[in-house]
Design an enzyme around this catalytic site. Sequence first.
Site, short mmCIF file in Angstrom:
data_model
loop_
_atom_site.label_atom_id
_atom_site.label_comp_id
_atom_site.label_asym_id
_atom_site.label_seq_id
_atom_site.Cartn_x
_atom_site.Cartn_y
_atom_site.Cartn_z
CE LYS A 76 -3.73 -2.64 0.25
NZ LYS A 76 -3.13 -3.88 -0.17
N GLY A 118 -2.57 -5.53 -6.74
CA GLY A 118 -2.70 -4.14 -6.26
C GLY A 118 -1.65 -3.24 -6.90
CB THR A 139 1.18 -13.21 -6.00
OG1 THR A 139 0.52 -13.87 -4.91
CG2 THR A 139 0.60 -13.71 -7.29
CG ASP A 141 -1.38 -15.43 -2.48
OD1 ASP A 141 -0.71 -16.04 -1.63
OD2 ASP A 141 -1.87 -14.30 -2.29
CG MET A 183 0.33 -17.22 3.96
SD MET A 183 1.69 -16.08 3.59
CE MET A 183 1.75 -15.13 5.09
NE ARG A 185 -5.42 -11.08 0.06
CZ ARG A 185 -5.43 -10.44 1.23
NH1 ARG A 185 -4.49 -10.64 2.10
NH2 ARG A 185 -6.41 -9.62 1.54
CD GLU A 236 -3.88 -16.55 4.01
OE1 GLU A 236 -3.33 -16.30 5.09
OE2 GLU A 236 -3.59 -15.92 2.94
CG HIS A 283 4.84 -13.53 7.01
ND1 HIS A 283 3.88 -13.44 7.99
CD2 HIS A 283 4.50 -12.63 6.05
CE1 HIS A 283 3.00 -12.51 7.65
NE2 HIS A 283 3.34 -12.01 6.48
CD GLN A 285 2.66 -20.63 3.86
OE1 GLN A 285 1.84 -21.08 3.08
NE2 GLN A 285 2.30 -19.96 4.93
O1 F6P Z 1 -0.46 -12.32 -1.16
C1 F6P Z 1 0.60 -12.94 -0.52
C2 F6P Z 1 0.30 -13.17 0.93
O2 F6P Z 1 1.40 -13.83 1.51
C3 F6P Z 1 -1.00 -13.91 1.21
O3 F6P Z 1 -0.89 -15.30 0.98
C4 F6P Z 1 -1.27 -13.53 2.65
O4 F6P Z 1 -2.63 -13.60 2.97
C5 F6P Z 1 -0.80 -12.11 2.66
O5 F6P Z 1 0.13 -11.94 1.60
C6 F6P Z 1 -0.15 -11.69 3.96
O6 F6P Z 1 0.18 -10.35 3.86
P1 F6P Z 1 0.98 -9.57 4.99
O7 F6P Z 1 2.42 -9.99 4.90
O8 F6P Z 1 0.81 -8.15 4.60
O9 F6P Z 1 0.36 -9.92 6.29
#
Ligand code: F6P
Length: 359
Positions: A76, A118, A139, A141, A183, A185, A236, A283, A285
């Site tokens: 962001k 984003g 990503t 994901d 993870m 999302r 998640e 994290h 991962q």
């Molecule tokens: O989009 C990648 C990711 O690791 C998602 O799998 C997870 O939900 C999110 O980012 C976690 O983000 P942050 O590190 O901002 O908590």
Amino acid sequence: MKKRIGVLTSGGDCPGLNAVLRGIVRAASTQGWETIGFKDGFEGLIPEGGDFMVLDRKVTAGIMHLGGTILGTTNKGHFVAKSGDGGGMRIPDGILAQAKSVLRDLRIEALVVIGGDGSMTTALQLSEAGVPIIGVPKTIDNDLEATAMTFGFDSAVACVADALDRLHTTASSHKRVMVLEVMGRHAGWIALYGGLAGGGDVILIPEIPFDFEKVAGIVRAREADGCLSTLIVVAEGARAIQGRKSMHATASGEYRMGGIGEIVASEVAARTGKETRTCVLGHLQRGGHPTTLDRILGTRFGVKAVELIARGTFGHMVSYQNYLVRSVPIADAVHRLRLIRPDNQVVEAARAVDVSFGD
Ligand code: F6P
């Protein structure tokens, strides 16, 4: 004067980012160009004169195997502001003007933005404002419709498989149920691939809502069959037919996913009487060394980005399709999630080897 290009890494970090940077720098220097790396994502475009480091072959030597990004990144930040018309994200006018003037003063002829959905939305706005942009998708994901694969995914999957290998030891020694939350999302790719590779018995993904009683039934059936331990992988973003996704709002108004692993564990324990434990991989991962696949994909993405600049194909994002690295207009790529279809071949293969999706 040498042609000069810029690059930045934006959004969550991801294994393979440094491989992309190294690929860009080498391919650009072969063209005789200079590369400027902006620090901390788009934020590096804000200060007077820019916040950057010169990236050359020397600076990027020996970084390919490193996780994270040598440029730093921001999720962001100043470039994202909610617009009044229903929550869309816009770059505030003053920030946009500042970024353009930094790029102009530094003589940047093209800007490569390495980021997720984003960041591509922000990149698209810069592109529409006249900045020559190339996007590189990123990503763990693996959920972008416009590319069959993103670097970082394979490394995350390897981490999940390794975690399951380790959890297997305690599960079988103590005859327990072990629940691993991963993870991803709203997409279940990491859970599906990691779960299958790590020998998970139950894989719960957002795309296939599950039934607690079915999951408990699998544990009981395995027990009756003499398999006294069970490994359950939960994405998640997974949700029970009876429930909702587990997430909470943060102070910044965003939402963070997580918590479903513990919910699944307590339901399974209550329904089966089995000792059940949860592990949230988090994290881990996203960190560590990228796999060889991610190093190669990252390098190819970086090289393609430079090729697109050379051809003047701006406003495009690098994309991987049918084993080839191509490109698509960023405008066609943003806001399009790639989710797992229930008839996905990997889902079918998993079912064929007795993996349950709890449905
Ligand atoms: O989009 C990648 C990711 O690791 C998602 O799998 C997870 O939900 C999110 O980012 C976690 O983000 P942050 O590190 O901002 O908590």
